[in-house]
Design an enzyme around this catalytic site. Structure first.
Site, short mmCIF file in Angstrom:
data_model
loop_
_atom_site.label_atom_id
_atom_site.label_comp_id
_atom_site.label_asym_id
_atom_site.label_seq_id
_atom_site.Cartn_x
_atom_site.Cartn_y
_atom_site.Cartn_z
N THR A 1 0.81 -1.04 -0.16
CA THR A 1 -0.08 0.03 -0.10
C THR A 1 0.74 1.09 0.17
OG1 THR A 1 -1.80 -0.96 1.27
CG2 THR A 1 -1.69 1.30 1.40
N THR B 1 1.11 -4.20 4.58
CA THR B 1 0.88 -4.71 5.78
C THR B 1 0.26 -5.97 6.13
OG1 THR B 1 -1.14 -3.48 5.58
CG2 THR B 1 0.47 -2.10 6.27
#
Length: 331
Positions: free
Chosen positions: A13, A96
């Site tokens: 991300t 993540t």
């Protein structure tokens, strides 16, 4: 004089570009991720806290990251420390989803003397109020810190400095997702300074007995998740697939159903090493008499996914239950 920090980008991300500033959910569908140098160009403020040099790697969605990438990163860290005199630290950008697993694997296998900080973000680089830029700046600050030396791999998100062993992702989308439930943060990356509060006591890289730099693969270790009515089917499937170790994510504080218990005993009889963890996400599995009689090894307070990594690394050295018990008490 600014310290020199190497930045390795692996995607995630923190590297992603969505359709616009309000795209905080579907950005992955575009498949647009910046390389490390592109991330630094997008957040030039990072150069105000250190001289940050981008290192080429490849963008990999974090659900695809595993042993091969961990080995690559260990070797790349070796290379950059050897070739970049005066390097103060290394920052690794990461998705993540599996960030905590990569960080723990690196915290057990890195051989470099400089701090290594793994950083990600919950919002893409293109989003309104993205956390990517500030997380990266703070990760660089931590990597340049003398206090970060000797702490293994560290994790930095949301202004919090976390130890790789304890930190886990606890929320799908909230900014405060990364937590260390049993022991808390190591410190905070505040605007005025890095505020440190504790140091981990467990053994950490680079002073570990594990070396994955020349391994072809890690031994197969699977996780069997206990639930009501679990009848051992998953355990037997993992055993049939060639698992050398099985981590059971049991009921807290480390119980299993009769069906799973039977299958795990069958696995042990076939030479599979069994580690008992818990699905609770917090707290120790105690080395009880019952566990010892079953021949299972207690995972202490490691989550199942981290117990899996430590067991796989242990199996590169030994199959002796006593030695593996020592390893789980050491790391």
């Amino acid at each position: 004089m600014r310290k020199k920090i190497a930045f390795i980008g692996t995607g995630g991300t923190i590297a992603s570009l969505g359709a616009g500033p309000l795209d905080t959910v579907n950005y992955g569908a575009r498949g647009m991720m910046l390389q490390a140098d592109g991330i630094l160009d997008r957040f030039p403020e990072v150069q105000e806290v250190a001289e940050v040099v981008a290192l080429p790697y490849r963008n990999v969605p974090s659900p695809k990251i595993g042993f091969r990438e961990w080995q690559d990163l260990v070797l790349l860290c070796d290379k950059v420390v050897a070739e970049m005199p005066g390097l103060a630290g290394i920052v690794i950008g990461h998705g993540t989803a599996s960030l905590e697993e990569t960080a723990f694997a690196l915290s057990l296998t890195l051989k470099v003397p400089v701090p290594v900080v793994v950083v990600g973000s919950q919002r893409p680089a293109s989003a309104l109020s993205t956390d990517a830029g500030l997380n990266l700046v703070n990760a660089v600050r931590v990597a340049a810190s003398e206090e970060a030396r000797g702490l293994g791999a560290l994790v930095l998100l949301n202004d919090e400095i976390q130890a790789a062993r304890e930190v886990t992702k606890t929320s799908t989308g909230r900014m405060q997702t990364f937590r260390s439930p049993d022991v808390g943060v190591l410190g905070h990356a505040d605007g005025d300074r890095l505020a440190w509060y504790r140091r981990p006591l467990r053994r950490l890289a680079p002073d570990t007995e594990f070396d994955i730099r020349k391994l072809a693969a890690l031994p197969r270790v699977d996780i069997a998740y206990s639930h009501a009515d679990a009848d051992g089917t998953a355990v037997r499937a993992f055993t049939a697939a060639g698992a050398q170790g099985i981590v059971n994510a049991g009921f807290a504080p480390g119980f299993v159903t009769p069906g799973d218990a039977e299958a795990l005993q069958e696995a042990r009889a076939r030479g599979v090493v069994v580690v008992q963890s818990t699905r609770a996400g917090s707290g120790r599995v105690f080395p009880t008499t019952k566990l010892a009689e079953a021949g299972f090894i207690a995972a202490d307070n490691l989550t199942p996914q981290k117990a899996r990594i430590l067991l796989a690394l242990a199996l590169t050295l030994t199959r002796d239950p006593g030695e593996i018990t020592r390893i789980f008490a050491t790391y």
